[in-house]
Scaffold this motif. Structure first.
Motif, PDB file in Angstrom:
ATOM      1  N   ALA A 304       0.830  -1.213   0.000  1.00  0.00           N
ATOM      2  CA  ALA A 304       0.000   0.000   0.000  1.00  0.00           C
ATOM      3  C   ALA A 304       0.860   1.257   0.000  1.00  0.00           C
ATOM      4  CB  ALA A 304      -0.925  -0.003   1.205  1.00  0.00           C
ATOM      5  N   LYS A 305       0.428   2.251  -0.786  1.00  0.00           N
ATOM      6  CA  LYS A 305       1.217   3.485  -0.910  1.00  0.00           C
ATOM      7  C   LYS A 305       0.626   4.624  -0.084  1.00  0.00           C
ATOM      8  CE  LYS A 305       4.389   2.387  -4.096  1.00  0.00           C
ATOM      9  NZ  LYS A 305       4.322   0.937  -3.740  1.00  0.00           N
ATOM     10  N   ASP A 306      -0.597   4.480   0.362  1.00  0.00           N
ATOM     11  CA  ASP A 306      -1.196   5.560   1.149  1.00  0.00           C
ATOM     12  C   ASP A 306      -2.269   5.011   2.097  1.00  0.00           C
ATOM     13  OD1 ASP A 306      -3.521   5.123  -0.431  1.00  0.00           O
ATOM     14  OD2 ASP A 306      -2.615   6.379  -1.993  1.00  0.00           O
ATOM     15  N   ALA A 307      -2.721   5.875   2.976  1.00  0.00           N
ATOM     16  CA  ALA A 307      -3.675   5.478   4.010  1.00  0.00           C
ATOM     17  C   ALA A 307      -5.008   5.038   3.405  1.00  0.00           C
ATOM     18  CB  ALA A 307      -3.899   6.615   4.993  1.00  0.00           C
ATOM     19  N   GLU A 308      -5.407   5.641   2.289  1.00  0.00           N
ATOM     20  CA  GLU A 308      -6.691   5.279   1.670  1.00  0.00           C
ATOM     21  C   GLU A 308      -6.700   3.818   1.224  1.00  0.00           C
ATOM     22  OE1 GLU A 308      -5.460   8.304   1.312  1.00  0.00           O
ATOM     23  OE2 GLU A 308      -7.134   9.384   2.222  1.00  0.00           O
ATOM     24  N   THR A 309      -5.561   3.390   0.684  1.00  0.00           N
ATOM     25  CA  THR A 309      -5.459   1.989   0.273  1.00  0.00           C
ATOM     26  C   THR A 309      -5.576   1.083   1.503  1.00  0.00           C
ATOM     27  OG1 THR A 309      -3.914   2.775  -1.382  1.00  0.00           O
ATOM     28  CG2 THR A 309      -4.118   0.390  -1.142  1.00  0.00           C
ATOM     29  N   LEU A 310      -4.913   1.503   2.572  1.00  0.00           N
ATOM     30  CA  LEU A 310      -4.980   0.712   3.806  1.00  0.00           C
ATOM     31  C   LEU A 310      -6.426   0.615   4.295  1.00  0.00           C
ATOM     32  CD1 LEU A 310      -1.884   2.049   5.817  1.00  0.00           C
ATOM     33  CD2 LEU A 310      -2.111  -0.156   4.652  1.00  0.00           C
ATOM     34  N   LYS A 311      -7.121   1.736   4.164  1.00  0.00           N
ATOM     35  CA  LYS A 311      -8.518   1.757   4.599  1.00  0.00           C
ATOM     36  C   LYS A 311      -9.334   0.733   3.813  1.00  0.00           C
ATOM     37  CE  LYS A 311     -12.553   4.658   5.077  1.00  0.00           C
ATOM     38  NZ  LYS A 311     -13.133   5.975   4.951  1.00  0.00           N
ATOM     39  N   TYR A 312      -9.100   0.703   2.516  1.00  0.00           N
ATOM     40  CA  TYR A 312      -9.822  -0.240   1.668  1.00  0.00           C
ATOM     41  C   TYR A 312      -9.522  -1.684   2.081  1.00  0.00           C
ATOM     42  CZ  TYR A 312     -10.847  -3.086  -2.400  1.00  0.00           C
ATOM     43  OH  TYR A 312     -11.302  -4.081  -3.222  1.00  0.00           O
ATOM     44  N   ILE A 313      -8.250  -1.933   2.354  1.00  0.00           N
ATOM     45  CA  ILE A 313      -7.866  -3.301   2.737  1.00  0.00           C
ATOM     46  C   ILE A 313      -8.491  -3.672   4.084  1.00  0.00           C
ATOM     47  CG2 ILE A 313      -5.918  -4.818   3.252  1.00  0.00           C
ATOM     48  CD1 ILE A 313      -4.255  -2.900   1.397  1.00  0.00           C
ATOM     49  N   ARG A 314      -8.508  -2.687   4.992  1.00  0.00           N
ATOM     50  CA  ARG A 314      -9.093  -2.958   6.308  1.00  0.00           C
ATOM     51  C   ARG A 314     -10.584  -3.298   6.180  1.00  0.00           C
ATOM     52  NH1 ARG A 314     -11.000  -4.514  10.024  1.00  0.00           N
ATOM     53  NH2 ARG A 314     -10.527  -4.353  12.238  1.00  0.00           N
ATOM     54  N   SER A 315     -11.267  -2.664   5.222  1.00  0.00           N
ATOM     55  CA  SER A 315     -12.688  -2.962   5.049  1.00  0.00           C
ATOM     56  C   SER A 315     -12.859  -4.394   4.523  1.00  0.00           C
ATOM     57  CB  SER A 315     -13.344  -1.950   4.111  1.00  0.00           C
ATOM     58  OG  SER A 315     -12.909  -2.161   2.789  1.00  0.00           O
ATOM     59  N   LYS A 316     -11.887  -4.823   3.722  1.00  0.00           N
ATOM     60  CA  LYS A 316     -11.955  -6.224   3.266  1.00  0.00           C
ATOM     61  C   LYS A 316     -11.711  -7.184   4.424  1.00  0.00           C
ATOM     62  CE  LYS A 316      -9.512  -6.828  -0.578  1.00  0.00           C
ATOM     63  NZ  LYS A 316      -9.053  -7.029  -1.949  1.00  0.00           N
ATOM     64  N   ALA A 317     -10.851  -6.749   5.358  1.00  0.00           N
ATOM     65  CA  ALA A 317     -10.587  -7.577   6.538  1.00  0.00           C
ATOM     66  C   ALA A 317     -11.858  -7.721   7.376  1.00  0.00           C
ATOM     67  CB  ALA A 317      -9.472  -6.965   7.372  1.00  0.00           C
ATOM     68  N   ALA A 318     -12.677  -6.664   7.374  1.00  0.00           N
ATOM     69  CA  ALA A 318     -13.931  -6.727   8.128  1.00  0.00           C
ATOM     70  C   ALA A 318     -14.848  -7.790   7.519  1.00  0.00           C
ATOM     71  CB  ALA A 318     -14.615  -5.370   8.134  1.00  0.00           C
ATOM     72  N   GLU A 319     -14.835  -7.852   6.185  1.00  0.00           N
ATOM     73  CA  GLU A 319     -15.633  -8.884   5.513  1.00  0.00           C
ATOM     74  C   GLU A 319     -15.130 -10.275   5.868  1.00  0.00           C
ATOM     75  OE1 GLU A 319     -15.693  -8.265   1.273  1.00  0.00           O
ATOM     76  OE2 GLU A 319     -16.153  -6.139   1.597  1.00  0.00           O
ATOM     77  N   LEU A 320     -13.813 -10.364   5.952  1.00  0.00           N
ATOM     78  CA  LEU A 320     -13.187 -11.631   6.293  1.00  0.00           C
ATOM     79  C   LEU A 320     -13.646 -12.078   7.683  1.00  0.00           C
ATOM     80  CD1 LEU A 320     -10.905 -13.530   5.189  1.00  0.00           C
ATOM     81  CD2 LEU A 320      -9.344 -12.234   6.625  1.00  0.00           C
ATOM     82  N   THR A 321     -13.645 -11.126   8.610  1.00  0.00           N
ATOM     83  CA  THR A 321     -14.084 -11.427   9.974  1.00  0.00           C
ATOM     84  C   THR A 321     -15.509 -11.970   9.948  1.00  0.00           C
ATOM     85  OG1 THR A 321     -12.832  -9.496  10.651  1.00  0.00           O
ATOM     86  CG2 THR A 321     -14.261 -10.481  12.300  1.00  0.00           C
ATOM     87  N   LYS A 322     -16.337 -11.290   9.187  1.00  0.00           N
ATOM     88  CA  LYS A 322     -17.732 -11.689   9.101  1.00  0.00           C
ATOM     89  C   LYS A 322     -17.851 -13.127   8.589  1.00  0.00           C
ATOM     90  CE  LYS A 322     -21.980  -9.585   7.440  1.00  0.00           C
ATOM     91  NZ  LYS A 322     -22.525  -8.477   6.658  1.00  0.00           N
ATOM     92  N   GLY A 323     -17.090 -13.404   7.547  1.00  0.00           N
ATOM     93  CA  GLY A 323     -17.096 -14.752   6.967  1.00  0.00           C
ATOM     94  C   GLY A 323     -16.654 -15.790   7.984  1.00  0.00           C
ATOM     95  N   TYR A 324     -15.606 -15.451   8.731  1.00  0.00           N
ATOM     96  CA  TYR A 324     -15.096 -16.378   9.736  1.00  0.00           C
ATOM     97  C   TYR A 324     -16.144 -16.659  10.805  1.00  0.00           C
ATOM     98  CZ  TYR A 324     -10.217 -16.100   8.170  1.00  0.00           C
ATOM     99  OH  TYR A 324      -9.064 -16.200   7.475  1.00  0.00           O
ATOM    100  N   ILE A 325     -16.800 -15.575  11.252  1.00  0.00           N
ATOM    101  CA  ILE A 325     -17.794 -15.739  12.322  1.00  0.00           C
ATOM    102  C   ILE A 325     -18.945 -16.604  11.807  1.00  0.00           C
ATOM    103  CG2 ILE A 325     -19.474 -14.507  13.782  1.00  0.00           C
ATOM    104  CD1 ILE A 325     -16.707 -13.898  14.754  1.00  0.00           C
TER     105      ILE A 325
END
Lengths: 638, 220
Positions: A304-325
């Motif tokens: 990632a080159k900037d915070a916005e990209t990180l934000k996008y990735i973090r939102s995907k991680a939230a989906e991952l959490t949901k899937g895991y649960i």
């Protein structure tokens, strides 16, 4: 033939766990065999130490109290209302009733024959899972020394079913993978791979896997000229291979790949690398199952080159959490993955910030997370809590050094805020001059907290006892951790104060009709799951860990270690750990459902299953708080 | 001689039924098999009207045993469109139906020597007896208890007619499947248990008290 009464009973049962997990026709067969018992107020259903009945019970109407006699006194253990099960565990364990049951008011209860239910436990894994969850949190019986340690002894039968349930989610791998022998050339191997459109090839001897080469090897070892295409595959293959048995689960595969940092797992007949190869499980195979993949996310974070990209990735991680649960992946695994992702994001934010400043940090430092991120229990977007320690510097250097780190920390916290980690309202962040200190200053700070434990200071400092290195110099971090444990060892009275503060969060009593959860009446319909249920367990784990000088931050890991350190309290710590897992899963799924931090739970919106689940966690809380009281003599101080 | 001859010609199921009465009855509330039952009928005339369904459930030792229940629907030529909206049984419904003879035979097999319980028992017993008469059989031999009368044995209960709905309300019994034979039998079973329990709190209840039709408090 029509059976209106059985249908009526079915209609009742189907709304309550674990019956809601059983298919209708099976449930009707049970309903046809139910006995209906009527009890008037104070009438006894069974007494403590009675031999188990042939039925277990569910309250249809009224309230049943469960009680125990111990030390000459009667203790109410639990109150069951409509839809609550009781008297089942002794039947499965084949032991006498540990407690008595009596009608607290006029009640109608349904008696369900255990012989019918045994098959259900075997055939409906979700039912056994529910039972395990509700039993697991109740293992500790504070009144009985005799039963300690053996409550889990007979539960193997159920556990087996639980395992087979996880097996049903086994990962799908590619069967009969293409192999080659060790003495062919890299070119020959590449030709086979190209022809078959595969990105890896297993080198095998008599179908026993000895090594693997992947597209990456061709790129990094051949493309760079390190090896020639005429060399044998043996010279570049990764060996030995990471092997697993055929029934590898998605969760296990994820863990294995995180642990071994490999892109392919070999599936062999017996799971060892000396047995026959039956398949290969690649990153791609898992991606197909998972949609999102933590390794992939971490890779993306690094790029990632900037915070916005990180934000996008973090939102995907939230989906991952949901899937895991949703997939009911064990919570300790989920926390591990999400913590790794959060750590990677912070690291990336620090690296990006250093680049922006343009000069390297003047001295060694370490960035650490405190609070829930420090404990690696952060599953949802929560506040950022962090701090920074830097090497001791001379007085003349100090100002410049501190200015650099404050600037760095400010940039990092800004980025984390963009990603979605809100600023800490209490300003516990490395960008605060108070929490961006040299190692000597930190030591002095902890010394002060520990030697002079006044409640306000304890409340402020509590979060700092869960600190985990995120980035930077490990030695600095270790020095700090060691000195904190040393101070505590010298000042054991501190633990009493720490215990006292945490006991100010009394455990909830339970949710039943007229019994209200929050006694203070404020937030009446909302249950503060974080403060009322999760925090007491986290706090207790921390105090016991500090007492034993354990340098562990994660609550589950703490309880696990405590079970070893205090085998006499194994049941207590185990039940706490189980309760904690259930509560954390619950909070996470609630948070995901409502798109918030999951701190408050609206009791009225809960299903009976969830209410039962929550309720089952309250006993361990009460028990561990009792243990704290006794161990640290919290009643003897102020 | 005539009686003996007639006896000879009883169908097997009736002979089996009679045999169960040769066994000595326990005469204790705890040991007796009670059968709570209800009939849905085309009307209230015990001569002209016919049984459409019978629902029953057993109580032993204060426990309602769902496994010991009975539910049957009857094919009847007599049909009264006025009562359809009460019991919901259509002449040509899709529930499996039996001839009156078969249904009564099954019911008798199920009853054996149990003590019958029904709300306003006299009516339901009369309906069964009328069907038996049509089959050239004698009346039921079972003892019966009327929950309406039992209720009046409680302290402070006066008046004459207590319908099931009013008692459901008083005893806090949910009125599920009301006006189906099985549903009403089930409700009556709960009612029976609740009345007995309340009676027991007021005084010692003897087995024989259950059958007294007057508001006699028994041997206090």
């Amino acid at each position: 033939m029509k059976n209106t009464i059985a249908e009526r009973i079915l209609d009742f049962l189907k709304d309550y766990p674990p019956f809601n997990l059983i298919q209708k026709d099976t449930l009707l067969e049970i309903a046809k065999k139910v006995e209906i018992h009527y009890f008037e107020k104070d009438q006894i259903i069974f007494s403590q130490n009675d031999t188990p009945h042939e039925h277990f019970y569910i309250v249809n109407e009224g309230v049943i109290r469960l009680y125990r006699f111990a030390e000459g006194k009667k203790h109410i253990v639990d109150i069951c209302d409509e839809g609550d099960l009781f008297g089942l565990r002794p039947l499965i364990m084949k032991e006498n009733y540990l407690m008595g049951a009596a009608a607290n008011e006029e009640s109608i209860i349904y008696a369900i024959p255990i012989h019918l239910f045994n098959d259900i436990i075997l055939n409906f894994p979700k039912v056994s899972q529910f039972l395990i969850a509700s039993f697991a949190t109740n293992t500790r019986d504070p009144f009985s020394e005799k039963h300690k340690g053996k409550l889990f002894a007979n539960i193997k039968a159920i556990k087996k079913v639980e395992n087979s349930f996880i097996e049903t989610q086994s990962a799908k791998y590619t069967k009969n993978p293409i192999t080659c022998s060790a003495n062919i050339t890299i070119q020959e191997a590449a030709i086979i791979m190209t022809k078959n459109v595969i990105n890896s090839i297993v080198i095998a001897n008599n179908n026993i896997p000895i090594g693997i080469i992947t597209d990456k090897d061709i790129r990094t070892k051949i493309g760079t000229g390190l090896f020639k295409i005429t060399d044998t595959v043996e010279t570049i293959m990764a060996s030995p291979v990471v092997t697993f048995p055929e029934n590898i689960t998605v969760a296990e595969a994820q863990i294995a790949r995180l642990k071994h940092k490999v892109s392919h797992l070999c599936i062999t007949k017996d799971g060892t690398n000396t047995s026959e190869l039956v398949g290969i499980l690649s990153e791609h195979d898992l991606n197909l199952i998972q949609g999102n993949n933590p390794l992939l996310l971490i890779k993306e974070i690094k790029q990632a080159k900037d915070a916005e990209t990180l934000k996008y990735i973090r939102s995907k991680a939230a989906e991952l959490t949901k899937g895991y649960i949703e997939q009911e992946i064990p919570i300790y695994f989920v926390t591990k993955v999400i913590s790794e992702i959060n750590t990677a994001i912070t690291k990336s934010a620090i690296e990006l910030s250093i680049q922006e400043i343009g000069t390297k940090p003047p001295v060694n430092y370490s960035w650490f997370a405190v609070g829930s991120q420090g404990r690696k229990e952060q599953l949802l977007m929560t506040d950022q809590d962090n701090a920074l320690v830097f090497e001791n510097v001379t007085e003349s250097e100090y100002e410049n050094v501190k200015a650099y780190f404050l600037k760095l920390a400010t940039k990092v916290t800004e980025k984390l805020n963009i990603v979605g980690f809100d600023y800490c309202p209490a300003n516990i962040m490395a960008s605060n001059p108070k929490w961006c200190l040299s190692i000597d200053e930190w030591k002095q700070q902890f010394k002060e907290w520990i030697k002079d434990p006044i409640p306000e200071k304890i409340l402020l400092s509590i979060i700092f006892y869960d600190f985990e290195l995120i980035y930077g110099n490990k030695e600095l971090y270790n020095k700090m951790a060691t000195s904190v444990l040393k101070y505590i060892k010298k000042n054991q009275i501190f633990l009493s104060f720490l215990g006292k503060v945490t006991l100010d969060n009394p455990p909830p009593l339970g949710f039943f009709k007229q019994f209200l959860v929050e006694q203070d009446g404020e937030n009446k319909d909302n249950f503060d799951i974080k403060s009322r249920a999760i925090r007491p367990l986290v706090d207790a784990a921390r105090i016991f860990s500090l007492y034993h000088g354990l340098q562990i931050n994660n609550t589950i890991a703490r309880y696990k270690k405590l079970m070893e350190v205090e085998p006499q309290n194994k049941d207590l710590f185990e039940s706490c750990s189980n309760a904690f897992k259930i509560l954390l899963t619950f909070r996470t799924s609630q948070g995901l459902a409502n798109n918030d931090s999951g701190k408050f739970v609206d009791i009225n919106s809960l299903s009976k299953a969830d209410r039962l689940k929550l309720k089952s966690c309250f006993n361990p809380i009460k028990n561990v708080q009792e243990a704290l009281k006794i161990r640290f003599k919290t009643t003897q101080i102020g | 001689m005539w009686n003996w001859f007639k006896h000879k010609n009883y169908p097997d199921f009736w002979k089996e039924y009679l045999k169960t009465f040769k066994i000595k009855q326990p005469k204790s509330i705890e040991k007796t098999r009670f059968i709570v039952f209800d009939t849905e009928t085309t009307g209230l005339d015990t001569v002209k009207d016919r049984i459409l369904s019978i629902g029953a459930i057993a109580i032993t030792n204060g426990i309602i045993d769902v496994a010991d229940n009975f539910e049957i629907y009857l094919k009847q030529d007599e049909f009264n469109t006025d009562t359809v909206e009460i019991h919901g049984i259509l002449k040509e419904g899709n529930i499996e139906k039996f001839s009156e003879e078969k249904a009564i035979e099954y019911f008798i097999n199920y009853l054996q020597n149990a003590v019958l319980i029904a709300h306003h028992a006299a009516f339901d017993v009369k309906m069964i007896n009328a069907a038996l008469t049509r089959m050239n059989l004698p009346k039921l031999k079972n003892k019966s208890i009327d929950t309406g009368i039992l209720y009046k044995k409680l302290d402070g209960k006066t008046g004459n007619h207590f319908n099931l709905d009013a008692l459901c309300k008083e005893f806090n019994i949910p009125k599920h499947d009301r006006h189906t034979a099985s549903g009403d039998a089930f409700i009556t079973a709960l009612l029976f248990l609740k009345i007995i329990s309340k009676l027991k709190k007021e005084r010692t209840v003897y087995y024989s008290d259950l059958f007294r039709t007057t508001n006699n408090k028994g041997l206090i």
